[in-house]
Scaffold this motif. Structure first.
Motif, PDB file in Angstrom:
ATOM      1  N   GLU A  62      28.223  23.031  18.441  1.00 25.92           N
ATOM      2  CA  GLU A  62      28.600  23.998  17.410  1.00 25.92           C
ATOM      3  C   GLU A  62      28.101  23.563  16.039  1.00 25.92           C
ATOM      4  O   GLU A  62      27.791  24.395  15.174  1.00 25.92           O
ATOM      5  CB  GLU A  62      30.119  24.161  17.396  1.00 25.92           C
ATOM      6  CG  GLU A  62      30.638  25.172  16.389  1.00 25.92           C
ATOM      7  CD  GLU A  62      32.148  25.251  16.381  1.00 25.92           C
ATOM      8  OE1 GLU A  62      32.702  25.921  15.492  1.00 25.92           O
ATOM      9  OE2 GLU A  62      32.793  24.633  17.265  1.00 25.92           O
ATOM     10  N   ARG A  63      27.984  22.243  15.829  1.00 28.26           N
ATOM     11  CA  ARG A  63      27.553  21.700  14.538  1.00 28.26           C
ATOM     12  C   ARG A  63      26.052  21.426  14.483  1.00 28.26           C
ATOM     13  O   ARG A  63      25.568  20.792  13.556  1.00 28.26           O
ATOM     14  CB  ARG A  63      28.352  20.423  14.235  1.00 28.26           C
ATOM     15  CG  ARG A  63      29.816  20.712  13.883  1.00 28.26           C
ATOM     16  CD  ARG A  63      30.697  19.498  14.064  1.00 28.26           C
ATOM     17  NE  ARG A  63      32.052  19.745  13.579  1.00 28.26           N
ATOM     18  CZ  ARG A  63      32.988  20.426  14.265  1.00 28.26           C
ATOM     19  NH1 ARG A  63      32.689  20.912  15.466  1.00 28.26           N
ATOM     20  NH2 ARG A  63      34.181  20.602  13.748  1.00 28.26           N
ATOM     21  N   GLY A  64      25.333  21.887  15.477  1.00 31.08           N
ATOM     22  CA  GLY A  64      23.881  21.776  15.449  1.00 31.08           C
ATOM     23  C   GLY A  64      23.300  20.513  16.034  1.00 31.08           C
ATOM     24  O   GLY A  64      22.085  20.287  15.946  1.00 31.08           O
ATOM     25  N   TRP A  65      24.119  19.648  16.638  1.00 33.54           N
ATOM     26  CA  TRP A  65      23.593  18.453  17.290  1.00 33.54           C
ATOM     27  C   TRP A  65      22.912  18.883  18.593  1.00 33.54           C
ATOM     28  O   TRP A  65      23.440  19.708  19.339  1.00 33.54           O
ATOM     29  CB  TRP A  65      24.713  17.451  17.563  1.00 33.54           C
ATOM     30  CG  TRP A  65      25.239  16.790  16.314  1.00 33.54           C
ATOM     31  CD1 TRP A  65      25.845  17.407  15.257  1.00 33.54           C
ATOM     32  CD2 TRP A  65      25.192  15.400  16.000  1.00 33.54           C
ATOM     33  NE1 TRP A  65      26.189  16.490  14.298  1.00 33.54           N
ATOM     34  CE2 TRP A  65      25.803  15.241  14.723  1.00 33.54           C
ATOM     35  CE3 TRP A  65      24.715  14.273  16.650  1.00 33.54           C
ATOM     36  CZ2 TRP A  65      25.930  14.006  14.106  1.00 33.54           C
ATOM     37  CZ3 TRP A  65      24.846  13.031  16.048  1.00 33.54           C
ATOM     38  CH2 TRP A  65      25.439  12.902  14.782  1.00 33.54           C
ATOM     39  N   ALA A  66      21.745  18.324  18.855  1.00 34.55           N
ATOM     40  CA  ALA A  66      20.940  18.746  20.001  1.00 34.55           C
ATOM     41  C   ALA A  66      20.997  17.720  21.124  1.00 34.55           C
ATOM     42  O   ALA A  66      20.795  16.525  20.894  1.00 34.55           O
ATOM     43  CB  ALA A  66      19.486  18.941  19.566  1.00 34.55           C
ATOM     44  N   CYS A 104      31.373  17.575  23.421  1.00 35.48           N
ATOM     45  CA  CYS A 104      30.049  18.181  23.614  1.00 35.48           C
ATOM     46  C   CYS A 104      29.981  19.535  22.918  1.00 35.48           C
ATOM     47  O   CYS A 104      29.021  19.836  22.187  1.00 35.48           O
ATOM     48  CB  CYS A 104      29.753  18.358  25.102  1.00 35.48           C
ATOM     49  SG  CYS A 104      29.494  16.849  26.029  1.00 35.48           S
ATOM     50  N   ALA A 105      31.003  20.366  23.149  1.00 35.61           N
ATOM     51  CA  ALA A 105      31.013  21.699  22.550  1.00 35.61           C
ATOM     52  C   ALA A 105      31.080  21.617  21.030  1.00 35.61           C
ATOM     53  O   ALA A 105      30.410  22.379  20.319  1.00 35.61           O
ATOM     54  CB  ALA A 105      32.186  22.504  23.103  1.00 35.61           C
ATOM     55  N   ASP A 106      31.874  20.684  20.515  1.00 36.10           N
ATOM     56  CA  ASP A 106      32.003  20.536  19.065  1.00 36.10           C
ATOM     57  C   ASP A 106      30.679  20.102  18.436  1.00 36.10           C
ATOM     58  O   ASP A 106      30.310  20.564  17.348  1.00 36.10           O
ATOM     59  CB  ASP A 106      33.098  19.521  18.738  1.00 36.10           C
ATOM     60  CG  ASP A 106      34.495  20.035  19.071  1.00 36.10           C
ATOM     61  OD1 ASP A 106      34.665  21.269  19.188  1.00 36.10           O
ATOM     62  OD2 ASP A 106      35.411  19.198  19.220  1.00 36.10           O
ATOM     63  N   ARG A 135      21.613  14.299  19.439  1.00 42.70           N
ATOM     64  CA  ARG A 135      20.970  13.834  18.208  1.00 42.70           C
ATOM     65  C   ARG A 135      21.421  14.690  17.023  1.00 42.70           C
ATOM     66  O   ARG A 135      21.599  15.892  17.141  1.00 42.70           O
ATOM     67  CB  ARG A 135      19.460  13.890  18.342  1.00 42.70           C
ATOM     68  CG  ARG A 135      18.735  13.417  17.077  1.00 42.70           C
ATOM     69  CD  ARG A 135      17.243  13.416  17.251  1.00 42.70           C
ATOM     70  NE  ARG A 135      16.578  13.165  15.969  1.00 42.70           N
ATOM     71  CZ  ARG A 135      15.527  12.398  15.805  1.00 42.70           C
ATOM     72  NH1 ARG A 135      14.982  11.801  16.833  1.00 42.70           N
ATOM     73  NH2 ARG A 135      14.996  12.227  14.608  1.00 42.70           N
ATOM     74  N   GLU A 136      21.565  14.015  15.903  1.00 38.39           N
ATOM     75  CA  GLU A 136      21.951  14.700  14.670  1.00 38.39           C
ATOM     76  C   GLU A 136      20.997  15.840  14.364  1.00 38.39           C
ATOM     77  O   GLU A 136      19.834  15.812  14.762  1.00 38.39           O
ATOM     78  CB  GLU A 136      21.942  13.709  13.504  1.00 38.39           C
ATOM     79  CG  GLU A 136      20.561  13.142  13.196  1.00 38.39           C
ATOM     80  CD  GLU A 136      20.551  12.187  12.016  1.00 38.39           C
ATOM     81  OE1 GLU A 136      21.242  12.485  11.027  1.00 38.39           O
ATOM     82  OE2 GLU A 136      19.858  11.145  12.090  1.00 38.39           O
ATOM     83  N   LEU A 181      36.741  15.245  12.629  1.00 41.25           N
ATOM     84  CA  LEU A 181      35.428  15.088  13.247  1.00 41.25           C
ATOM     85  C   LEU A 181      34.301  15.213  12.235  1.00 41.25           C
ATOM     86  O   LEU A 181      33.346  14.420  12.269  1.00 41.25           O
ATOM     87  CB  LEU A 181      35.251  16.127  14.363  1.00 41.25           C
ATOM     88  CG  LEU A 181      33.906  16.093  15.088  1.00 41.25           C
ATOM     89  CD1 LEU A 181      33.672  14.745  15.753  1.00 41.25           C
ATOM     90  CD2 LEU A 181      33.827  17.215  16.118  1.00 41.25           C
ATOM     91  N   ASP A 182      34.361  16.174  11.342  1.00 40.01           N
ATOM     92  CA  ASP A 182      33.273  16.339  10.383  1.00 40.01           C
ATOM     93  C   ASP A 182      33.128  15.110   9.485  1.00 40.01           C
ATOM     94  O   ASP A 182      32.009  14.690   9.160  1.00 40.01           O
ATOM     95  CB  ASP A 182      33.499  17.591   9.532  1.00 40.01           C
ATOM     96  CG  ASP A 182      33.264  18.869  10.326  1.00 40.01           C
ATOM     97  OD1 ASP A 182      32.345  18.883  11.165  1.00 40.01           O
ATOM     98  OD2 ASP A 182      33.999  19.851  10.127  1.00 40.01           O
TER      99      ASP A 182
END
Length: 354
Positions: free
Chosen positions: A193-197, A188-190, A347-348, A154-155
């Motif tokens: 967790e990575r800061g996507w809003a 959604c959760a992932d 959004r990123e 994913l990353d």
């Protein structure tokens, strides 16, 4: 909500159940002192370091301290059957995607990167993230549509996505869905967790098509056309000065119809768009002059488009409406549309200099 087994509350879920739909009961914020409980139903998206995360059908993630759990169980993945035609998430997602055709697309595994970018937008006051960005017409045609995995970690996929959209002068968005079998609570959760809003949440609603066509409405004043003209675009308020990218998106799709009710000054009093695709008719871009509301114009537009779609062999209908649009949600409920699932645009993360 029933948790008892022989009169005893039990926690019957473990970290091995991540990815499954669960129902849990936990002590409320007052703890054992007030004897109150809070129930949560959703997909178990993580269980790490004593914290349980459950993503609900509305896309909200709930964090629960493990020590507050008093009961929990796995529940059936499919929600109760809804009113309206039977439909899977995958079928509806593909139909909706075909109704908003991007100008450019690229496959990344089972993800589709979609772009419908227009001219460079004016720089925002103070510069920052908005300065020098291009205008992307509708998030639905300017976001990643994931219908499976990206074929890589994913990353790595998100790094590729951000670079792909940056090369086109656009912010990166990922469209996800929740609330139906096969939707993307885990993604959604992932992303969170990575800061996507999450910026926007909307409902995808479905219903039988014939009742919409049978609505008591004055459809005689509704003009239907295959062509998109300048007058229609002047009533459509979802874009500024429409460029070729806007026209290309709006006219794309399997069988596209435009509806207009004549108005003052050459601007329609109401407009609408319908895309007929096999058994499905998708309704969108229904706009009414604020000075002409409560006159049945939206109903007339919907009915006229539905009758044309019925003539083409469609039998079921779908539409998308944002969750904060109470007036439209009430209108569509009255027409027999019910929520199938919800979708969200993430959004990123903002750049440090934004």
């Amino acid at each position: 909500m029933e948790f008892t087994a022989g009169g005893r509350l039990e926690v019957r879920i473990t970290p091995a159940d991540v990815g499954k739909r669960v129902s849990v009961r936990r002590l409320s914020d007052g703890g054992a002192a007030d004897g109150a409980f809070t129930d949560t139903v959703g997909v178990l998206t993580s269980w790490n370091d004593g914290v349980v995360v459950i993503t609900r059908r509305d896309g909200q993630s709930v964090r629960i301290a493990e020590h507050t759990l008093v009961a929990g169980k796995v529940v059936p993945a499919a929600p109760a059957r809804r009113r309206g035609p039977a439909a899977t998430f995958a079928e509806l997602s593909r139909a909706a995607a075909r109704a908003w055709t991007p100008v450019e697309r690229e496959r990344l595994g089972d993800w589709e990167l979609r772009s419908a970018a227009g001219p460079v937008a004016p720089a925002a006051a103070g510069g920052g993230d908005a300065a020098g960005r291009r205008a992307g017409f509708t998030r639905r045609a300017n976001s990643v549509l994931p219908l499976g995995g990206p074929g890589m970690p994913l990353d790595d996929a998100l790094t590729y996505v951000r670079r792909w959209y940056a090369e086109r002068g656009l912010p990166a968005y990922v469209q996800t869905a929740t609330g139906a079998e096969g939707t993307q609570e885990q993604l959604c959760a992932d992303l969170q967790e990575r800061g996507w809003a999450r910026e926007v949440t909307a409902e995808l609603r479905i219903g039988a098509l014939a009742p919409v066509g049978d609505l008591d409405a004055d459809t005689g004043r509704v003009a239907l056309s295959r062509d998109l003209d300048a007058a229609w675009l002047r009533r459509y308020r979802r874009t500024g000065e429409p460029g070729p990218h806007v026209v290309r998106v709006l006219t794309g799709g399997p069988s596209v119809w435009f509806a207009a009710v004549p108005g003052d000054g050459g601007v329609p009093a109401a407009v609408g768009r319908c895309v007929v695709d096999g058994r499905w008719a998708g309704f969108m871009a229904v706009e009414v002059d604020p000075d002409a509301r409560r006159q049945g114009l939206a109903t007339a537009v919907m009915a006229a488009l539905a009758r044309r779609a019925l003539d083409e062999g469609a039998s079921a209908a779908w539409l998308q409406v944002e969750e904060d649009n109470d007036a439209a949600r009430a209108l569509y409920s009255g027409m027999g549309f019910s929520v199938h699932h919800r979708y969200h645009h993430y959004r990123e993360p903002r750049r440090p200099d934004a």
